[in-house]
Design a protein around this motif. Structure first.
Motif, PDB file in Angstrom:
ATOM      1  N   ARG A  16       0.788  -0.977   0.506  1.00 16.11           N
ATOM      2  CA  ARG A  16       0.233   0.039   0.266  1.00 16.11           C
ATOM      3  C   ARG A  16       0.781   1.152   0.042  1.00 16.11           C
ATOM      4  O   ARG A  16       0.336   2.318  -1.284  1.00 16.11           O
ATOM      5  N   LEU A  17       1.693   1.708   0.709  1.00 17.00           N
ATOM      6  CA  LEU A  17       2.510   2.839   0.997  1.00 17.00           C
ATOM      7  C   LEU A  17       3.648   2.965  -0.573  1.00 17.00           C
ATOM      8  O   LEU A  17       3.657   3.598  -0.944  1.00 17.00           O
ATOM      9  N   ALA A  18       3.858   1.838  -0.815  1.00 17.33           N
ATOM     10  CA  ALA A  18       4.576   1.244  -2.203  1.00 17.33           C
ATOM     11  C   ALA A  18       3.549   2.345  -3.861  1.00 17.33           C
ATOM     12  O   ALA A  18       4.341   3.094  -4.144  1.00 17.33           O
ATOM     13  N   ALA A  19       2.067   1.530  -3.605  1.00 17.28           N
ATOM     14  CA  ALA A  19       1.600   1.690  -4.613  1.00 17.28           C
ATOM     15  C   ALA A  19       0.808   3.124  -4.075  1.00 17.28           C
ATOM     16  O   ALA A  19       1.361   3.947  -5.611  1.00 17.28           O
ATOM     17  N   LEU A  20       1.218   4.189  -3.403  1.00 18.97           N
ATOM     18  CA  LEU A  20       0.469   5.587  -2.799  1.00 18.97           C
ATOM     19  C   LEU A  20       1.349   6.240  -3.599  1.00 18.97           C
ATOM     20  O   LEU A  20       2.032   7.431  -4.033  1.00 18.97           O
ATOM     21  N   LEU A  21       2.864   6.225  -2.919  1.00 18.91           N
ATOM     22  CA  LEU A  21       3.883   7.288  -3.011  1.00 18.91           C
ATOM     23  C   LEU A  21       4.736   7.211  -3.779  1.00 18.91           C
ATOM     24  O   LEU A  21       5.365   7.513  -4.525  1.00 18.91           O
ATOM     25  N   ALA A  22       4.573   5.620  -4.352  1.00 20.75           N
ATOM     26  CA  ALA A  22       5.903   5.262  -5.700  1.00 20.75           C
ATOM     27  C   ALA A  22       4.913   6.050  -7.059  1.00 20.75           C
ATOM     28  O   ALA A  22       5.699   6.721  -8.155  1.00 20.75           O
ATOM     29  N   VAL A  24       2.599   8.906  -6.381  1.00 23.07           N
ATOM     30  CA  VAL A  24       3.257  10.765  -6.413  1.00 23.07           C
ATOM     31  C   VAL A  24       4.688  10.436  -7.268  1.00 23.07           C
ATOM     32  O   VAL A  24       4.917  11.780  -6.982  1.00 23.07           O
ATOM     33  N   ALA A  25       5.236   9.931  -6.978  1.00 21.30           N
ATOM     34  CA  ALA A  25       7.113  10.349  -7.136  1.00 21.30           C
ATOM     35  C   ALA A  25       7.281  10.005  -8.569  1.00 21.30           C
ATOM     36  O   ALA A  25       7.645  10.965  -9.322  1.00 21.30           O
ATOM     37  N   GLY A  26       6.712   8.978  -8.996  1.00 21.81           N
ATOM     38  CA  GLY A  26       6.548   9.261 -10.526  1.00 21.81           C
ATOM     39  C   GLY A  26       6.174   9.929 -11.127  1.00 21.81           C
ATOM     40  O   GLY A  26       6.744  10.527 -12.434  1.00 21.81           O
ATOM     41  N   ALA A  27       4.676  10.256 -10.613  1.00 22.82           N
ATOM     42  CA  ALA A  27       4.129  12.198 -11.495  1.00 22.82           C
ATOM     43  C   ALA A  27       5.326  13.100 -11.412  1.00 22.82           C
ATOM     44  O   ALA A  27       5.112  13.499 -11.960  1.00 22.82           O
ATOM     45  N   THR A 147      10.645   4.000  -3.051  1.00 27.55           N
ATOM     46  CA  THR A 147       9.763   4.964  -4.023  1.00 27.55           C
ATOM     47  C   THR A 147      10.320   5.371  -5.448  1.00 27.55           C
ATOM     48  O   THR A 147       9.380   5.518  -6.699  1.00 27.55           O
ATOM     49  N   THR A 148      11.892   6.430  -5.247  1.00 22.92           N
ATOM     50  CA  THR A 148      11.858   6.746  -7.096  1.00 22.92           C
ATOM     51  C   THR A 148      13.387   6.138  -6.765  1.00 22.92           C
ATOM     52  O   THR A 148      13.797   6.304  -7.914  1.00 22.92           O
ATOM     53  N   HIS A 149      13.248   4.402  -7.059  1.00 30.09           N
ATOM     54  CA  HIS A 149      14.444   4.120  -6.960  1.00 30.09           C
ATOM     55  C   HIS A 149      14.721   3.241  -8.195  1.00 30.09           C
ATOM     56  O   HIS A 149      14.283   1.381  -7.263  1.00 30.09           O
ATOM     57  N   VAL A 150      13.938   3.068  -8.938  1.00 25.74           N
ATOM     58  CA  VAL A 150      13.154   1.916  -9.735  1.00 25.74           C
ATOM     59  C   VAL A 150      15.083   1.192 -10.101  1.00 25.74           C
ATOM     60  O   VAL A 150      13.875  -0.269 -10.193  1.00 25.74           O
ATOM     61  N   SER A 151      15.973   1.575 -10.574  1.00 25.90           N
ATOM     62  CA  SER A 151      16.882   0.710 -10.716  1.00 25.90           C
ATOM     63  C   SER A 151      17.195  -0.748  -9.778  1.00 25.90           C
ATOM     64  O   SER A 151      17.788  -2.224 -10.034  1.00 25.90           O
ATOM     65  N   ILE A 185       7.004  -0.186  -9.211  1.00 26.10           N
ATOM     66  CA  ILE A 185       7.808   0.173 -10.331  1.00 26.10           C
ATOM     67  C   ILE A 185       6.349   0.319 -11.827  1.00 26.10           C
ATOM     68  O   ILE A 185       6.394   1.300 -11.566  1.00 26.10           O
ATOM     69  N   ILE A 186       5.129  -0.095 -11.428  1.00 23.20           N
ATOM     70  CA  ILE A 186       3.965  -0.562 -11.859  1.00 23.20           C
ATOM     71  C   ILE A 186       3.445   1.445 -11.402  1.00 23.20           C
ATOM     72  O   ILE A 186       2.728   2.157 -12.239  1.00 23.20           O
ATOM     73  N   SER A 187       2.816   1.797  -9.955  1.00 22.64           N
ATOM     74  CA  SER A 187       2.842   2.664  -9.891  1.00 22.64           C
ATOM     75  C   SER A 187       3.581   3.339  -9.795  1.00 22.64           C
ATOM     76  O   SER A 187       3.199   5.144 -10.727  1.00 22.64           O
ATOM     77  N   PHE A 188       5.347   3.554 -10.212  1.00 20.48           N
ATOM     78  CA  PHE A 188       5.840   4.867 -10.769  1.00 20.48           C
ATOM     79  C   PHE A 188       6.108   5.122 -12.436  1.00 20.48           C
ATOM     80  O   PHE A 188       5.677   6.092 -12.336  1.00 20.48           O
TER      81      PHE A 188
END
Length: 228
Positions: A16-22, A24-27, A147-151, A185-188
């Motif tokens: 849940r944390l990843a879905a929401l904050l990733a 926002v970070a992706g946006a 949340t910002t570290h896709v690699s 990754i999907i959320s980002f």
């Protein structure tokens, strides 16, 4: 979601944390690129750009990308100091307050972008904010959520797939972790698409909308921690 730390957390809470904050970070990362031509959260790319511009003797550009990296580190540093101070004093809502600080900074940055747009201020501010958020989510989850570290998440997906295939006794746990990494990754990615569309439609108001989303996430967690 922003109260339990480390081993107290379940995979469901982290997802849940990843879905929401990733999201926002992706946006914010994608909208920042649309507005300025630079990524605020891509430290791997920014460090590579420093090397490239130094090799070409383009010192001013190298310095600019270096400033992006420093801003990201500074955001993580401030988040770390805030969290350490809160934990020392037994403030269970300290992570919620960290996300609330992120929201407040987005309000200030969004207002500046609407009133007096400046490329350097916007992208450096976003880099600071991305560092702040990534540090908080990394710390609260023992680095399971970044949340910002896709690699890093992409690497974890590869390792998770190897664990599913090569370690049957741990397959259930590996699959649960894969759900977390894929969600991040999907959320980002989805957040990035929506961020670009929204920025083209409403400009700097996107930062204010993002701040409202963050406050909506953080405040219930802060109240829950206070009651506890």
């Amino acid at each position: 979601m922003l109260v339990r730390e480390g081993d107290e957390r379940t995979i469901g809470i982290d997802i849940r944390l990843a879905a929401l904050l990733a999201g926002v970070a992706g946006a914010l990362n994608a909208a920042g690129f649309q507005a300025t031509g630079f990524f605020s959260a891509n430290m791997t790319g920014n460090v590579s750009a420093i090397s490239d511009h130094l090799g070409l003797s383009q010192m001013s550009l190298a310095a600019f990308f270096g400033a992006l990296v420093v801003a990201f580190i500074a955001g993580a540093f401030v988040s770390g100091l805030l969290i350490e101070a809160g934990r020392t004093r037994g403030v269970r809502a300290i992570y919620a307050y960290s996300i609330t600080l992120e929201a407040a900074l987005l309000v200030a940055l969004g207002a500046m972008d609407l009133i007096a747009p400046n490329v350097m201020t916007l992208v450096l501010g976003l880099s600071f904010i991305m560092g702040l958020q990534n540090a908080a989510t990394t710390r609260i989850s023992n680095a399971r959520v970044r949340t910002t570290h896709v690699s890093g998440m992409a690497t974890d997906i590869g390792l998770g797939l190897a664990a599913v295939v090569g370690n049957p006794p741990q397959r259930a746990e590996a699959i649960a972790r894969l759900r977390l990494y894929l969600t991040t990754i999907i959320s980002f990615f989805v957040g990035g698409v929506l961020g670009v569309v929204a920025y083209l439609a409403i400009g700097g108001w996107l930062l204010l909308v993002s701040s409202v989303v963050l406050v909506t996430i953080a405040m219930p967690e802060a109240f829950r921690a206070s009651r506890a």
